[in-house]
Design a protein around this motif. Sequence first.
Motif, PDB file in Angstrom:
ATOM      1  N   PHE A 303       0.841  -1.200   0.000  1.00 40.17           N
ATOM      2  CA  PHE A 303       0.000   0.000   0.000  1.00 40.17           C
ATOM      3  C   PHE A 303       0.873   1.246   0.000  1.00 40.17           C
ATOM      4  CE2 PHE A 303       0.801  -1.166   4.383  1.00 40.17           C
ATOM      5  CZ  PHE A 303       1.068   0.034   5.023  1.00 40.17           C
ATOM      6  N   VAL A 304       0.375   2.286  -0.626  1.00 37.88           N
ATOM      7  CA  VAL A 304       0.993   3.619  -0.629  1.00 37.88           C
ATOM      8  C   VAL A 304      -0.137   4.646  -0.809  1.00 37.88           C
ATOM      9  CG1 VAL A 304       3.265   3.004  -1.542  1.00 37.88           C
ATOM     10  CG2 VAL A 304       1.424   3.440  -3.137  1.00 37.88           C
ATOM     11  N   THR A 305      -0.010   5.871  -0.322  1.00 35.96           N
ATOM     12  CA  THR A 305       1.092   6.460   0.416  1.00 35.96           C
ATOM     13  C   THR A 305       0.586   6.809   1.812  1.00 35.96           C
ATOM     14  OG1 THR A 305       2.108   7.399  -1.568  1.00 35.96           O
ATOM     15  CG2 THR A 305       2.626   8.477   0.504  1.00 35.96           C
ATOM     16  N   SER A 306       1.416   6.582   2.828  1.00 37.60           N
ATOM     17  CA  SER A 306       1.019   6.877   4.198  1.00 37.60           C
ATOM     18  C   SER A 306       1.322   8.331   4.555  1.00 37.60           C
ATOM     19  CB  SER A 306       1.756   5.954   5.174  1.00 37.60           C
ATOM     20  OG  SER A 306       1.364   4.608   4.984  1.00 37.60           O
ATOM     21  N   HIS A 307       0.517   8.891   5.446  1.00 39.39           N
ATOM     22  CA  HIS A 307       0.729  10.261   5.933  1.00 39.39           C
ATOM     23  C   HIS A 307       0.963  10.189   7.442  1.00 39.39           C
ATOM     24  CE1 HIS A 307       0.338  14.466   6.839  1.00 39.39           C
ATOM     25  NE2 HIS A 307      -0.021  14.785   5.601  1.00 39.39           N
ATOM     26  N   PRO A 308       2.092  10.702   7.930  1.00 42.41           N
ATOM     27  CA  PRO A 308       2.404  10.605   9.364  1.00 42.41           C
ATOM     28  C   PRO A 308       1.329  11.210  10.265  1.00 42.41           C
ATOM     29  CG  PRO A 308       4.305  11.392   8.141  1.00 42.41           C
ATOM     30  CD  PRO A 308       3.153  11.399   7.180  1.00 42.41           C
ATOM     31  N   ARG A 309       0.592  12.170   9.748  1.00 41.69           N
ATOM     32  CA  ARG A 309      -0.447  12.803  10.568  1.00 41.69           C
ATOM     33  C   ARG A 309      -1.563  11.821  10.901  1.00 41.69           C
ATOM     34  NH1 ARG A 309      -3.649  18.392   8.911  1.00 41.69           N
ATOM     35  NH2 ARG A 309      -4.882  18.592  10.820  1.00 41.69           N
ATOM     36  N   TYR A 310      -1.830  10.891   9.986  1.00 40.76           N
ATOM     37  CA  TYR A 310      -2.963   9.980  10.159  1.00 40.76           C
ATOM     38  C   TYR A 310      -2.570   8.528  10.345  1.00 40.76           C
ATOM     39  CZ  TYR A 310      -5.533  14.039   8.571  1.00 40.76           C
ATOM     40  OH  TYR A 310      -6.042  15.313   8.462  1.00 40.76           O
ATOM     41  N   MET A 311      -1.340   8.186  10.035  1.00 40.69           N
ATOM     42  CA  MET A 311      -0.935   6.778  10.112  1.00 40.69           C
ATOM     43  C   MET A 311      -1.025   6.288  11.552  1.00 40.69           C
ATOM     44  SD  MET A 311       2.530   4.960   8.763  1.00 40.69           S
ATOM     45  CE  MET A 311       2.675   3.166   8.735  1.00 40.69           C
ATOM     46  N   SER A 312      -1.877   5.308  11.765  1.00 35.49           N
ATOM     47  CA  SER A 312      -2.075   4.786  13.120  1.00 35.49           C
ATOM     48  C   SER A 312      -1.112   3.635  13.373  1.00 35.49           C
ATOM     49  CB  SER A 312      -3.515   4.308  13.305  1.00 35.49           C
ATOM     50  OG  SER A 312      -3.743   3.116  12.584  1.00 35.49           O
ATOM     51  N   LEU A 313      -0.817   3.425  14.643  1.00 38.17           N
ATOM     52  CA  LEU A 313       0.027   2.291  15.004  1.00 38.17           C
ATOM     53  C   LEU A 313      -0.672   0.986  14.667  1.00 38.17           C
ATOM     54  CD1 LEU A 313       1.467   3.590  18.398  1.00 38.17           C
ATOM     55  CD2 LEU A 313       2.364   3.899  16.077  1.00 38.17           C
ATOM     56  N   GLY A 314      -2.007   1.050  14.565  1.00 33.42           N
ATOM     57  CA  GLY A 314      -2.778  -0.137  14.197  1.00 33.42           C
ATOM     58  C   GLY A 314      -2.479  -0.619  12.783  1.00 33.42           C
ATOM     59  N   VAL A 315      -2.084   0.295  11.880  1.00 29.67           N
ATOM     60  CA  VAL A 315      -1.714  -0.101  10.521  1.00 29.67           C
ATOM     61  C   VAL A 315      -0.451  -0.957  10.564  1.00 29.67           C
ATOM     62  CG1 VAL A 315      -0.850   0.756   8.302  1.00 29.67           C
ATOM     63  CG2 VAL A 315      -2.825   1.847   9.382  1.00 29.67           C
ATOM     64  N   ILE A 316       0.504  -0.553  11.385  1.00 26.57           N
ATOM     65  CA  ILE A 316       1.745  -1.322  11.524  1.00 26.57           C
ATOM     66  C   ILE A 316       1.448  -2.698  12.101  1.00 26.57           C
ATOM     67  CG2 ILE A 316       4.029  -1.370  12.616  1.00 26.57           C
ATOM     68  CD1 ILE A 316       3.713   1.786  12.729  1.00 26.57           C
ATOM     69  N   ASP A 317       0.563  -2.746  13.089  1.00 24.97           N
ATOM     70  CA  ASP A 317       0.171  -4.032  13.672  1.00 24.97           C
ATOM     71  C   ASP A 317      -0.508  -4.914  12.633  1.00 24.97           C
ATOM     72  OD1 ASP A 317       1.173  -3.212  16.123  1.00 24.97           O
ATOM     73  OD2 ASP A 317      -0.769  -2.523  16.870  1.00 24.97           O
ATOM     74  N   ALA A 318      -1.352  -4.305  11.792  1.00 22.17           N
ATOM     75  CA  ALA A 318      -2.067  -5.073  10.762  1.00 22.17           C
ATOM     76  C   ALA A 318      -1.083  -5.694   9.777  1.00 22.17           C
ATOM     77  CB  ALA A 318      -3.060  -4.175  10.033  1.00 22.17           C
ATOM     78  N   VAL A 319      -0.045  -4.946   9.396  1.00 22.46           N
ATOM     79  CA  VAL A 319       0.975  -5.489   8.492  1.00 22.46           C
ATOM     80  C   VAL A 319       1.707  -6.644   9.167  1.00 22.46           C
ATOM     81  CG1 VAL A 319       3.139  -4.986   7.294  1.00 22.46           C
ATOM     82  CG2 VAL A 319       1.276  -3.317   7.235  1.00 22.46           C
ATOM     83  N   ALA A 320       2.064  -6.460  10.431  1.00 21.40           N
ATOM     84  CA  ALA A 320       2.799  -7.498  11.162  1.00 21.40           C
ATOM     85  C   ALA A 320       1.973  -8.773  11.311  1.00 21.40           C
ATOM     86  CB  ALA A 320       3.214  -6.970  12.530  1.00 21.40           C
ATOM     87  N   GLU A 321       0.657  -8.645  11.387  1.00 22.57           N
ATOM     88  CA  GLU A 321      -0.217  -9.787  11.682  1.00 22.57           C
ATOM     89  C   GLU A 321      -0.920 -10.344  10.462  1.00 22.57           C
ATOM     90  OE1 GLU A 321      -2.717  -8.049  14.652  1.00 22.57           O
ATOM     91  OE2 GLU A 321      -1.016  -7.637  15.998  1.00 22.57           O
ATOM     92  N   THR A 322      -0.687  -9.769   9.269  1.00 25.43           N
ATOM     93  CA  THR A 322      -1.320 -10.249   8.034  1.00 25.43           C
ATOM     94  C   THR A 322      -0.254 -10.898   7.165  1.00 25.43           C
ATOM     95  OG1 THR A 322      -2.931  -8.444   8.135  1.00 25.43           O
ATOM     96  CG2 THR A 322      -2.688  -9.585   6.012  1.00 25.43           C
ATOM     97  N   PRO A 323      -0.288 -12.223   7.006  1.00 22.02           N
ATOM     98  CA  PRO A 323       0.798 -12.931   6.301  1.00 22.02           C
ATOM     99  C   PRO A 323       1.092 -12.408   4.901  1.00 22.02           C
ATOM    100  CG  PRO A 323      -0.614 -14.489   7.457  1.00 22.02           C
ATOM    101  CD  PRO A 323      -1.283 -13.148   7.566  1.00 22.02           C
ATOM    102  N   SER A 324       0.070 -11.982   4.167  1.00 24.56           N
ATOM    103  CA  SER A 324       0.305 -11.537   2.788  1.00 24.56           C
ATOM    104  C   SER A 324       0.840 -10.108   2.707  1.00 24.56           C
ATOM    105  CB  SER A 324      -0.988 -11.637   1.969  1.00 24.56           C
ATOM    106  OG  SER A 324      -1.990 -10.800   2.529  1.00 24.56           O
TER     107      SER A 324
END
Length: 513
Positions: A303-324
């Motif tokens: 996915f692109v593009t992330s914005h630091p103002r809105y990027m939640s820590l939950g997005v990082i967790d979702a990437v870590a926990e989604t195998p694909s």
Amino acid sequence: KTKGRGKSKKKKKKKKKKKGSEAPSSDSATKKMGGPGDGGAKLRGILGGALIADDAEGGGVKADLTYKVETMGCQMNSADSERIEGQLRSLGLRPLLPEEEGRGAKGNKRDPDLVVLNTCSIREKAEEKVYSYIGPHAKRKREGEDVTIVVAGCVAQQEGQSLLRRVPEVDLVMGPQYANRISDLLEDVSNGNQVVATEAAHIMEDSTKPRRGSAVAAWVNVIYGCNERCTYCVVPTTRGVEQSRPVESIVREVEELVGRGYREVTLLGQNIDAYGRDMIPKRKFSDLLRTVGSIPGLDRLRFVTSHPRYMSLGVIDAVAETPSACENFHVPFQSGSNEVLAAMGRGHTREKYLQIIDRIRTRLPDASITADVIVGFPGETEEQFQETLSLMEEVVFDSANTAAYSPRPNTPAAEWDNQLSEEVKQDRLRRINELNLKHAGERRSRMMGRTAEVLVEERNVKKPTQVMGRTTHGFIVYFDGDIDELRGKLVNVEIDMCQTYYLCGKLVGVVEK
């Protein structure tokens, strides 16, 4: 230090003409059909001509009409071009083949009957590049050829009617929000109108299948537009307000792609972390990631593009926990100085950005992180530029898209009186590029000796006996292999050479999934 925003000069906005309106009268502007130079086969408009042409006896014959789409700029433009091509093919046109292309009518050489230039307004001198490109095709029309000229994308949205005044041979000017409606607009063109489609519009779901640029990896739009008002950026003016696509439509498109053999999908948004905030009830991008990532048969999700103002820590967790989901984050920071960030209107601080990076490194230590950065912003001091360099040293990006600030039309910063000289901007760009190259080499060198999973995409055009693919980090990898046998396959490659922007290795085996 940067204080305030300098003095601003207000300009009156010119009213843009609505779809279907004609440009100022001009013989060359209103003439749509070919003249003496077209060999006598006068086509009845681009839509009719896609199916029928008039022969010398007055009977209808099948016409072989071709198109060419040239794309400038970002992944969003690439995705728009794929949808434009899908609509053109549905009308009966076909792409002009590279071996057919050439000036004049010698042998089998020909020029496209319809030309689309999908433009980008981010970089300096974008408008001049557009006029330079369409010049030869405008000349064809003046000489009597039956050619339809379309200018699409962000420069089209920005210039609107003025583009027609400068190049009256252009038939259609359309903003990005009309990429899904080009067939309707061409119908107006076929009726003899010049069309300017730049009004704000709701982006409809498109039933036409895009003509994908790859048979392995595909772009999928999830949110259009941007509600941010960064003082240097023209995107909100050219791409309009945020419009999130329904989850069901996104899932359906990805499922269809997987069914057709695609292995990788990249979700696209100018500000992808804002996905769902315009919906009722509101939705989260992290939830969309998990939903799409769970689609059976999808091997890789980006996915692109992330914005630091809105990027939640939950997005990082979702990437870590989604195998694909690939361990690859593109998070622009633009400047390492809080004063410059405030003047830019970014809505985040250096500290907030580094908090995001820390979470990525904690959850996914081997993840690749890329970014965008601007140097030489109005009022930027040498001390503030050094803060940008120090942020890069602290993070060590896998790569960064660097740019010297250039004033863009209809943006506040373009009117400020504290602009820096080109000499200062180019010096800072040189220094940041040196650091960028150093870090890119360091980050790829860690891959030496590893066995990496690579999705094979295409042949190495510089060495046909090799194929090209990418790791989950997004690193390009070249290795010996047969593209006809390996295209679209996941393979293991042992890395034995690391260059600044690519890797080389030896095929170990095909990954069974």
